[in-house]
Structure formats: structure tokens, C-alpha cells
Design a protein around this motif. Structure first.
Motif, PDB file in Angstrom:
ATOM      1  N   ALA A 208      31.512  29.862  45.661  1.00 50.16           N
ATOM      2  CA  ALA A 208      31.410  31.078  44.843  1.00 50.16           C
ATOM      3  C   ALA A 208      29.986  31.622  44.857  1.00 50.16           C
ATOM      4  O   ALA A 208      29.772  32.846  44.922  1.00 50.16           O
ATOM      5  N   ARG A 212      28.871  35.350  46.332  1.00 47.71           N
ATOM      6  CA  ARG A 212      28.110  36.357  45.574  1.00 47.71           C
ATOM      7  C   ARG A 212      26.904  36.853  46.367  1.00 47.71           C
ATOM      8  O   ARG A 212      26.537  38.032  46.273  1.00 47.71           O
ATOM      9  N   TRP A 215      28.539  38.969  49.675  1.00 43.98           N
ATOM     10  CA  TRP A 215      29.252  40.226  49.458  1.00 43.98           C
ATOM     11  C   TRP A 215      28.376  41.458  49.663  1.00 43.98           C
ATOM     12  O   TRP A 215      28.755  42.356  50.442  1.00 43.98           O
ATOM     13  N   ASP A 246      43.983  32.542  40.484  1.00 41.19           N
ATOM     14  CA  ASP A 246      42.537  32.301  40.471  1.00 41.19           C
ATOM     15  C   ASP A 246      41.878  32.926  41.688  1.00 41.19           C
ATOM     16  O   ASP A 246      40.772  33.480  41.600  1.00 41.19           O
ATOM     17  N   ARG A 249      41.454  36.513  40.893  1.00 37.94           N
ATOM     18  CA  ARG A 249      40.414  36.707  39.884  1.00 37.94           C
ATOM     19  C   ARG A 249      39.020  36.585  40.493  1.00 37.94           C
ATOM     20  O   ARG A 249      38.105  37.351  40.149  1.00 37.94           O
ATOM     21  N   ARG A 250      38.864  35.650  41.389  1.00 41.05           N
ATOM     22  CA  ARG A 250      37.564  35.473  42.036  1.00 41.05           C
ATOM     23  C   ARG A 250      37.196  36.704  42.868  1.00 41.05           C
ATOM     24  O   ARG A 250      36.039  37.108  42.933  1.00 41.05           O
ATOM     25  N   GLU A 252      38.250  39.787  42.221  1.00 47.72           N
ATOM     26  CA  GLU A 252      37.907  40.830  41.254  1.00 47.72           C
ATOM     27  C   GLU A 252      36.490  40.642  40.711  1.00 47.72           C
ATOM     28  O   GLU A 252      35.752  41.613  40.521  1.00 47.72           O
ATOM     29  N   ASP A 253      36.130  39.396  40.450  1.00 49.39           N
ATOM     30  CA  ASP A 253      34.777  39.128  39.962  1.00 49.39           C
ATOM     31  C   ASP A 253      33.730  39.449  41.019  1.00 49.39           C
ATOM     32  O   ASP A 253      32.644  39.958  40.709  1.00 49.39           O
ATOM     33  N   LEU A 254      34.059  39.137  42.270  1.00 48.97           N
ATOM     34  CA  LEU A 254      33.119  39.354  43.367  1.00 48.97           C
ATOM     35  C   LEU A 254      32.945  40.836  43.653  1.00 48.97           C
ATOM     36  O   LEU A 254      31.810  41.341  43.735  1.00 48.97           O
ATOM     37  N   SER A 256      33.304  43.985  42.081  1.00 47.88           N
ATOM     38  CA  SER A 256      33.500  44.527  40.736  1.00 47.88           C
ATOM     39  C   SER A 256      33.863  46.007  40.725  1.00 47.88           C
ATOM     40  O   SER A 256      34.437  46.508  39.755  1.00 47.88           O
ATOM     41  N   GLU A 258      36.045  49.041  41.371  1.00 49.18           N
ATOM     42  CA  GLU A 258      37.481  49.216  41.594  1.00 49.18           C
ATOM     43  C   GLU A 258      37.772  50.007  42.870  1.00 49.18           C
ATOM     44  O   GLU A 258      38.731  49.711  43.587  1.00 49.18           O
ATOM     45  N   ARG A 261      37.545  47.635  45.753  1.00 47.94           N
ATOM     46  CA  ARG A 261      38.694  46.721  45.775  1.00 47.94           C
ATOM     47  C   ARG A 261      39.936  47.417  46.307  1.00 47.94           C
ATOM     48  O   ARG A 261      40.672  46.859  47.124  1.00 47.94           O
TER      49      ARG A 261
END
Length: 276
Positions: A208, A212, A215, A246, A249-250, A252-254, A256, A258, A261
Motif C-alpha cells: 500500500a 501511494r 500512483w 477491500d 476500497r484500496r 478508492e483510497d489510492l 481519490s 472520482e 476513477r
């Protein structure tokens, strides 16, 4: 695919597997599954997470017998596509049969010291046929060897998809020379990278952390129109680290933003994997 496709709610998982223990297994495999994964289970995961489409990738332990994957795609041909594994001497008719079954590319799973294919020799004619079909070539190999693997493919003008952030050396992370080379291929506009399986780049936390850092560099050098998301479900050999929800979710967190995404999971994936 126009930008209007993004507004329709298209959301595509570009990397998952189905398999069964009783199937013939490839010689020299690195892993043998102890459980079964059906297409109905996968479709249920897609539905639960609000995914419109999915891509099944042939597991390396099943070799070039793609029949189970093709049967799975046939259960939901409008929602599913496939990435096959093939032999270098496959003929055009066999490739066309795969295409009719929903296949849109081939995969080379080369991790763990597997010998590199002779893309300039034994594979050259087959790669030309693959290119004529408009397919992609998917590469799973440690980052250190990406220059040797990708260069001959790019010379042939192939569309290349690199799995799992490029599989860097966890001790080097974004400073891995192979990852830096991967960033440089963005200028070719022939390379896509899957933002998938963070845990294959240093475990749950280390992976993770690498993601980060990776990305913004991937976004800068390739752009979201050359990036993809994949669940890597059922996360073989890492099942205890994550699950389907999960994995999303990871992501989406990475990612951010929209709009990024939606582009990555919508228009970008739809164009590459031939979803109408």
C-alpha cells in the motif's frame, strides 16, 4: 467508446480468475489451488460491488487449456471478456475461435524466473496474428526484466498491459530501475498498467505504501487513459490479506479523484477490452 459511456455507470474489473481443483494442471506450475472458484461466485462479487463487467485472466497453473475460462465467459458473454494463455505455434483458426469466445488478449505469466519468450523468433508470427486481431499482450514479470520483455513487443507495435504495478522489488519501490523504465514507456502510448494486487509489491502495508508513491508517477507519465483497475480476485496465495471489497476500497483510497476513477474503470477499460 465516447465519454458518454462513463456516465452510464460502466465499471470494469480487469483482472480476476476462475478455476477448479479437478482441472488438468500445467507442468512446472508454481502453485496448485486447494479450492474452487466458479464464475457464479465471481459474478456475485461484481454485483455486490456494483461492477458492470469483468475480465477473466487465465491462471498460469492451468497453462494453455483455456476451456474452463471460455465456459465461464459463455455464462455471461455480455459482461465478461478473457485473456488467454497460448502456445507459440497456435494457428489463426484457433485464435479466431478464442476471439469468438470472448478473448481479447494473451497473457505471459513470467514471474519466478520463468524463461523469457523469444518474441523476435518463435513467437513473431503469432504475435503478428494477435496484433491483427487488435488484441493486447499482458505481461506479468518482475520489474527488473521489463525492458527485456517489453522492448521487442513495442517494436512490433503491440498493445502491452503490465500487471500489478509492474511487480517492483519491495526494497526499491518506485526507485526500482524497472519501474522507472515502465514510466518511460508512457510516451509510446502502447502500454497500460494495472493498478492491482498492491500486496504483490511488498505485502499488505508495504504494498500500500508503494502504491501511494507509484500512483502520482503513473498518472503523470501514462495518464488515467493508460491505467486500469483489477481486483486480482480471489487473490491466490494472498487470500488472508484482502477480499474483493477491500481491493476496491484500496483503489478508492489510492485514486481519490472520482473523475480519474471513472475514467480508469470505465472508458479506458471499455476501449481496451472491447466492451460495447
Amino acid at each position: 467508446m465516447s465519454t458518454a459511456a462513463i456516465a452510464t455507470g460502466l465499471r470494469i474489473d480487469t483482472h480476476a480468475h476462475v478455476f477448479a481443483r479437478g482441472l488438468p494442471m500445467a507442468d512446472g506450475r508454481r502453485y496448485t489451488p486447494a479450492y474452487d472458484i466458479t464464475v457464479d461466485e465471481y459474478l456475485a462479487r461484481l454485483d455486490a460491488q456494483g461492477m458492470s463487467h469483468g475480465v477473466l485472466v487465465q491462471p498460469s497453473f492451468l497453462g494453455s487449456d483455456n476451456s474452463y475460462m471460455l465456459q465461464a465467459i459463455a455464462r455471461a458473454p455480455d459482461r465478461l471478456r478473457g485473456i488467454a494463455m497460448v502456445e507459440s505455434d497456435i494457428d489463426e483458426q484457433a485464435l479466431l475461435a478464442l476471439q469468438q469466445g470472448g478473448v481479447v488478449g494473451v497473457r505471459f505469466n513470467l514471474v519466478g524466473g520463468a524463461p523469457l519468450p523469444d518474441f523476435k523468433g518463435a513467437w513473431r508470427d503469432t504475435l503478428r496474428h494477435i496484433a491483427q486481431l487488435g488484441w493486447q499482450v499482458e505481461i506479468h514479470r518482475e520489474a527488473v526484466d521489463l525492458p527485456r520483455v517489453l522492448e521487442p513487443l513495442l517494436e512490433l507495435g503491440m498493445k502491452v498491459v503490465v500487471d500489478h504495478f509492474g511487480r517492483v522489488d519491495p526494497g526499491l519501490g518506485v526507485d526500482d530501475p524497472g519501474f522507472r523504465y515502465l514510466l518511460s514507456t508512457g510516451a509510446s502510448r502502447l502500454v497500460w498498467v494495472k493498478l492491482s494486487a498492491q500486496y504483490r509489491n511488498g505485502g499488505s502495508e508495504g504494498g500500500a505504501r508503494f502504491a501511494r508513491q507509484a500512483w502520482p508517477l503513473l498518472r503523470q507519465h501514462l495518464g488515467p487513459e493508460r491505467l486500469l483497475w483489477g481486483s486480482d480476485w480471489p487473490h491466490t496465495q494472498h487470500e488472508s490479506m484482502t477480499d474483493y471489497a477491500d481491493s476496491w476500497r484500496r483503489f478508492e483510497d489510492l485514486v481519490s479523484d472520482e473523475q480519474d476513477r471513472r475514467l480508469i474503470t470505465g472508458q479506458t477499460a471499455a476501449q481496451l477490452f472491447d466492451f460495447a
